[in-house]
Scaffold this motif. Sequence first.
Motif, PDB file in Angstrom:
ATOM      1  N   SER A  12       0.872  -1.145   0.084  1.00 34.14           N
ATOM      2  CA  SER A  12      -0.014  -0.173  -0.199  1.00 34.14           C
ATOM      3  C   SER A  12       0.964   1.245   0.184  1.00 34.14           C
ATOM      4  CB  SER A  12      -0.928   0.052   1.258  1.00 34.14           C
ATOM      5  OG  SER A  12      -0.147   0.188   2.470  1.00 34.14           O
ATOM      6  N   MET A  13       2.112   1.284   0.492  1.00 29.23           N
ATOM      7  CA  MET A  13       3.130   2.463   0.394  1.00 29.23           C
ATOM      8  C   MET A  13       3.535   2.758  -0.809  1.00 29.23           C
ATOM      9  SD  MET A  13       5.283   1.824   4.034  1.00 29.23           S
ATOM     10  CE  MET A  13       5.846   0.250   3.548  1.00 29.23           C
ATOM     11  N   LEU A  14       3.433   1.680  -1.808  1.00 24.40           N
ATOM     12  CA  LEU A  14       3.857   1.903  -3.390  1.00 24.40           C
ATOM     13  C   LEU A  14       2.839   2.330  -4.225  1.00 24.40           C
ATOM     14  CD1 LEU A  14       5.896  -1.372  -3.762  1.00 24.40           C
ATOM     15  CD2 LEU A  14       6.920   0.718  -2.887  1.00 24.40           C
ATOM     16  N   VAL A  15       1.616   2.168  -3.656  1.00 22.44           N
ATOM     17  CA  VAL A  15       0.383   2.686  -4.616  1.00 22.44           C
ATOM     18  C   VAL A  15       0.135   3.888  -4.758  1.00 22.44           C
ATOM     19  CG1 VAL A  15      -2.105   2.616  -5.028  1.00 22.44           C
ATOM     20  CG2 VAL A  15      -0.920   0.460  -3.886  1.00 22.44           C
ATOM     21  N   PRO A  16       0.388   4.967  -3.791  1.00 21.30           N
ATOM     22  CA  PRO A  16       0.478   6.392  -4.186  1.00 21.30           C
ATOM     23  C   PRO A  16       1.647   6.778  -5.011  1.00 21.30           C
ATOM     24  CG  PRO A  16       0.180   5.850  -1.611  1.00 21.30           C
ATOM     25  CD  PRO A  16       0.528   4.853  -2.410  1.00 21.30           C
ATOM     26  N   VAL A  17       2.839   6.334  -4.962  1.00 23.48           N
ATOM     27  CA  VAL A  17       3.917   6.520  -5.918  1.00 23.48           C
ATOM     28  C   VAL A  17       3.582   6.261  -7.158  1.00 23.48           C
ATOM     29  CG1 VAL A  17       6.542   6.257  -6.408  1.00 23.48           C
ATOM     30  CG2 VAL A  17       5.449   6.146  -3.945  1.00 23.48           C
ATOM     31  N   ALA A  18       3.090   4.928  -7.386  1.00 24.87           N
ATOM     32  CA  ALA A  18       2.862   4.501  -8.939  1.00 24.87           C
ATOM     33  C   ALA A  18       1.427   5.553  -9.560  1.00 24.87           C
ATOM     34  CB  ALA A  18       2.311   3.087  -8.770  1.00 24.87           C
ATOM     35  N   ALA A  19       0.569   5.738  -8.519  1.00 27.60           N
ATOM     36  CA  ALA A  19      -0.515   6.412  -8.915  1.00 27.60           C
ATOM     37  C   ALA A  19      -0.068   8.043  -9.477  1.00 27.60           C
ATOM     38  CB  ALA A  19      -1.657   6.674  -7.871  1.00 27.60           C
ATOM     39  N   ALA A  20       0.896   8.501  -8.722  1.00 29.64           N
ATOM     40  CA  ALA A  20       1.374  10.011  -9.125  1.00 29.64           C
ATOM     41  C   ALA A  20       1.964   9.902 -10.391  1.00 29.64           C
ATOM     42  CB  ALA A  20       2.197  10.367  -7.906  1.00 29.64           C
ATOM     43  N   ALA A  31      -7.314   8.710 -15.354  1.00 33.64           N
ATOM     44  CA  ALA A  31      -6.496   8.662 -14.234  1.00 33.64           C
ATOM     45  C   ALA A  31      -7.542   8.675 -13.007  1.00 33.64           C
ATOM     46  CB  ALA A  31      -5.761   9.888 -14.130  1.00 33.64           C
ATOM     47  N   VAL A  32      -8.833   9.348 -13.014  1.00 34.66           N
ATOM     48  CA  VAL A  32      -9.535   9.338 -11.838  1.00 34.66           C
ATOM     49  C   VAL A  32     -10.117   7.628 -11.509  1.00 34.66           C
ATOM     50  CG1 VAL A  32     -11.969   9.539 -11.182  1.00 34.66           C
ATOM     51  CG2 VAL A  32     -10.335  11.543 -11.947  1.00 34.66           C
ATOM     52  N   ARG A  33     -10.579   6.878 -12.534  1.00 31.26           N
ATOM     53  CA  ARG A  33     -10.953   5.569 -12.528  1.00 31.26           C
ATOM     54  C   ARG A  33      -9.724   4.762 -11.997  1.00 31.26           C
ATOM     55  NH1 ARG A  33     -13.527   6.863 -17.645  1.00 31.26           N
ATOM     56  NH2 ARG A  33     -11.729   6.003 -18.976  1.00 31.26           N
ATOM     57  N   ILE A  34      -8.624   4.813 -12.543  1.00 34.93           N
ATOM     58  CA  ILE A  34      -7.570   3.869 -12.227  1.00 34.93           C
ATOM     59  C   ILE A  34      -6.937   4.348 -10.781  1.00 34.93           C
ATOM     60  CG2 ILE A  34      -5.147   3.094 -12.710  1.00 34.93           C
ATOM     61  CD1 ILE A  34      -7.198   2.354 -14.782  1.00 34.93           C
ATOM     62  N   ASN A 258      -3.492   9.664 -23.859  1.00 36.22           N
ATOM     63  CA  ASN A 258      -3.135   8.809 -22.977  1.00 36.22           C
ATOM     64  C   ASN A 258      -2.144   7.927 -23.013  1.00 36.22           C
ATOM     65  OD1 ASN A 258      -5.428   9.373 -21.007  1.00 36.22           O
ATOM     66  ND2 ASN A 258      -6.785   8.318 -22.261  1.00 36.22           N
ATOM     67  N   ARG A 259      -1.508   7.626 -22.202  1.00 35.71           N
ATOM     68  CA  ARG A 259      -0.222   6.855 -22.166  1.00 35.71           C
ATOM     69  C   ARG A 259      -0.541   5.739 -21.268  1.00 35.71           C
ATOM     70  NH1 ARG A 259       5.096  10.734 -21.948  1.00 35.71           N
ATOM     71  NH2 ARG A 259       4.316  12.230 -23.551  1.00 35.71           N
ATOM     72  N   TRP A 260      -1.142   4.665 -21.867  1.00 36.52           N
ATOM     73  CA  TRP A 260      -1.906   3.804 -21.216  1.00 36.52           C
ATOM     74  C   TRP A 260      -0.705   2.770 -20.269  1.00 36.52           C
ATOM     75  CZ3 TRP A 260      -6.616   4.155 -19.872  1.00 36.52           C
ATOM     76  CH2 TRP A 260      -7.367   4.754 -20.738  1.00 36.52           C
ATOM     77  N   ARG A 261       0.477   2.770 -20.870  1.00 39.40           N
ATOM     78  CA  ARG A 261       1.509   1.885 -19.963  1.00 39.40           C
ATOM     79  C   ARG A 261       1.702   2.644 -18.616  1.00 39.40           C
ATOM     80  NH1 ARG A 261       6.782   1.247 -23.716  1.00 39.40           N
ATOM     81  NH2 ARG A 261       5.698   2.471 -25.430  1.00 39.40           N
ATOM     82  N   ALA A 262       1.141   3.714 -18.375  1.00 33.89           N
ATOM     83  CA  ALA A 262       1.611   4.319 -17.162  1.00 33.89           C
ATOM     84  C   ALA A 262       0.442   3.734 -16.001  1.00 33.89           C
ATOM     85  CB  ALA A 262       1.023   5.592 -17.062  1.00 33.89           C
ATOM     86  N   THR A 263      -0.436   2.843 -16.520  1.00 31.13           N
ATOM     87  CA  THR A 263      -1.296   2.245 -15.755  1.00 31.13           C
ATOM     88  C   THR A 263      -0.797   0.957 -15.115  1.00 31.13           C
ATOM     89  OG1 THR A 263      -2.354   1.031 -17.356  1.00 31.13           O
ATOM     90  CG2 THR A 263      -3.379   3.380 -16.908  1.00 31.13           C
ATOM     91  N   THR A 264       0.289   0.536 -15.818  1.00 33.23           N
ATOM     92  CA  THR A 264       0.645  -0.704 -15.401  1.00 33.23           C
ATOM     93  C   THR A 264       1.130  -1.200 -13.756  1.00 33.23           C
ATOM     94  OG1 THR A 264       1.736  -1.039 -17.492  1.00 33.23           O
ATOM     95  CG2 THR A 264       2.736  -2.513 -15.679  1.00 33.23           C
ATOM     96  N   GLY A 265       1.822   0.027 -13.251  1.00 39.57           N
ATOM     97  CA  GLY A 265       2.078   0.203 -11.902  1.00 39.57           C
ATOM     98  C   GLY A 265       0.832   0.009 -11.044  1.00 39.57           C
ATOM     99  N   VAL A 266      -0.186   0.884 -11.160  1.00 35.67           N
ATOM    100  CA  VAL A 266      -1.313   0.701 -10.062  1.00 35.67           C
ATOM    101  C   VAL A 266      -2.044  -0.466 -10.383  1.00 35.67           C
ATOM    102  CG1 VAL A 266      -3.400   2.000  -9.480  1.00 35.67           C
ATOM    103  CG2 VAL A 266      -1.439   3.246 -10.093  1.00 35.67           C
ATOM    104  N   VAL A 267      -2.427  -0.957 -11.674  1.00 35.05           N
ATOM    105  CA  VAL A 267      -3.063  -1.926 -12.022  1.00 35.05           C
ATOM    106  C   VAL A 267      -2.322  -3.218 -11.529  1.00 35.05           C
ATOM    107  CG1 VAL A 267      -4.020  -3.474 -13.726  1.00 35.05           C
ATOM    108  CG2 VAL A 267      -4.363  -1.093 -13.873  1.00 35.05           C
ATOM    109  N   GLY A 268      -1.183  -3.297 -11.642  1.00 38.72           N
ATOM    110  CA  GLY A 268      -0.281  -4.495 -11.450  1.00 38.72           C
ATOM    111  C   GLY A 268      -0.128  -4.548  -9.683  1.00 38.72           C
ATOM    112  N   LEU A 269      -0.086  -3.553  -9.113  1.00 33.19           N
ATOM    113  CA  LEU A 269      -0.155  -3.736  -7.494  1.00 33.19           C
ATOM    114  C   LEU A 269      -1.516  -3.989  -6.894  1.00 33.19           C
ATOM    115  CD1 LEU A 269       1.796  -0.326  -6.624  1.00 33.19           C
ATOM    116  CD2 LEU A 269       2.608  -2.617  -5.964  1.00 33.19           C
TER     117      LEU A 269
END
Length: 300
Positions: A12-20, A31-34, A258-269
Motif C-alpha cells: 500500500s505504500m507503493l500505490v500512491p507513488v505509482a498513482a502519482a 486517471a480518476v478511474r484507475i 493517454n499513455r496507457w502503459r502508465a497504468t501498469t504500476g497501479v493495476v499491477g499492484l
Amino acid sequence: MRVWVYLPLLLSMLVPVAAARMARLLRPTAAVRIATTGVTVAALACTCSLTLLSLTLFDDLPPLSAFDDRPELGLPEPVPDWLGLIAVSLLVTGLIRLVRELVRRRRVVHELQAIGSPYAGLAVADLPEPFAAAIPGRPGHVLVTSGMLRLLTSAERQVLLAHEQSHLERRHHRVVAIAACSAAMNPLLSKLSTLVTYLVERAADEDAAAKVGDRTVVARAVAKASLAGPGGPAPALGLHGSNAVERVTAIAAPQAPNRWRATTGVVGLSVVQLLVCAVAIEKFTTLAGTWLGQLVDAGR
C-alpha cells in the motif's frame, strides 16, 4: 501466513507513488478511474490483513488456550500476541476515523443542501462570499453565490456551470468519498486520496473546456475563482478547488493523449494485493482449521 499477511500493508505504500506517476501520463478522466480503483483495493487489502492478524488472537481464548502449553501437538503458531493487539487497535482506530469521515460528509452535504432552493438544477444564494459547488442529491444541483456570479464574466460563468455539472454527471462526490474513506482506514493512502480530489477537479476542468471550446477562458475562470474564494468543504466539489496553480497550468496547455502503459504500476499492484489477500486468507483458514480440529479431537 506470516509473510503473506504483511505484504498488503507494505504494498500500500507503493500505490500512491505509482498513482502519482500515472496521473502525469493519463488524461484526468481515465486517471480518476484507475486511481480510485487503486486506493479502494489498497484499503480493502490492508483491512483484510489487519482483520486476519486480529483474528490470530483466537488461540488465546478458551478452550483453545489450553493447547498453548502442549508443544507435542505440533500446532502451528499464529503471529505474536502483541502484533495481533496492534492490528486490533489499528483496525478499531481506522473504523472510528471512517465513521467520523462519513458523518462529517453527511453533515456538510445537508448544510449545503439547505442553502437556497434549486430551480432547474441551479440554486443561487445571495451571499457576498464567492462560492460554487456541486451538491449531490436526488437529483443533485449546482449551488452558486451572488458573490461568485459578480466575480465572473458571462463566458466564465458558462465555465463554472459546465465544471459543476461535470461533477454531478460523473458522480465525482462518490469517487472523492471512496478515496477519503480509504485513507481513513489506511493513513498511508492519504496522499492518494488528495490526488483523487485533484484529478476530479482536473476532469471537470477538461469537460468545461470541451463544452465551452476555449481553454484560455477555463484557465482564467479557475484562477479567478481560486484566488477569490476559499476551497469548498470536502464533500462539495467546486471550481475553486485545490491545486489551482497546477490546474491552471494544465488547462492552459493542449491536452496530451493517454499513455496507457502508465497504468501498469497501479493495476499491477492492485492485482498483486488481491492475490496476496487470497493466499493469506487460505493460509489463515488452514491455520484455524488445524486448531479447531484439535479442539474437536479433544472433545471426543
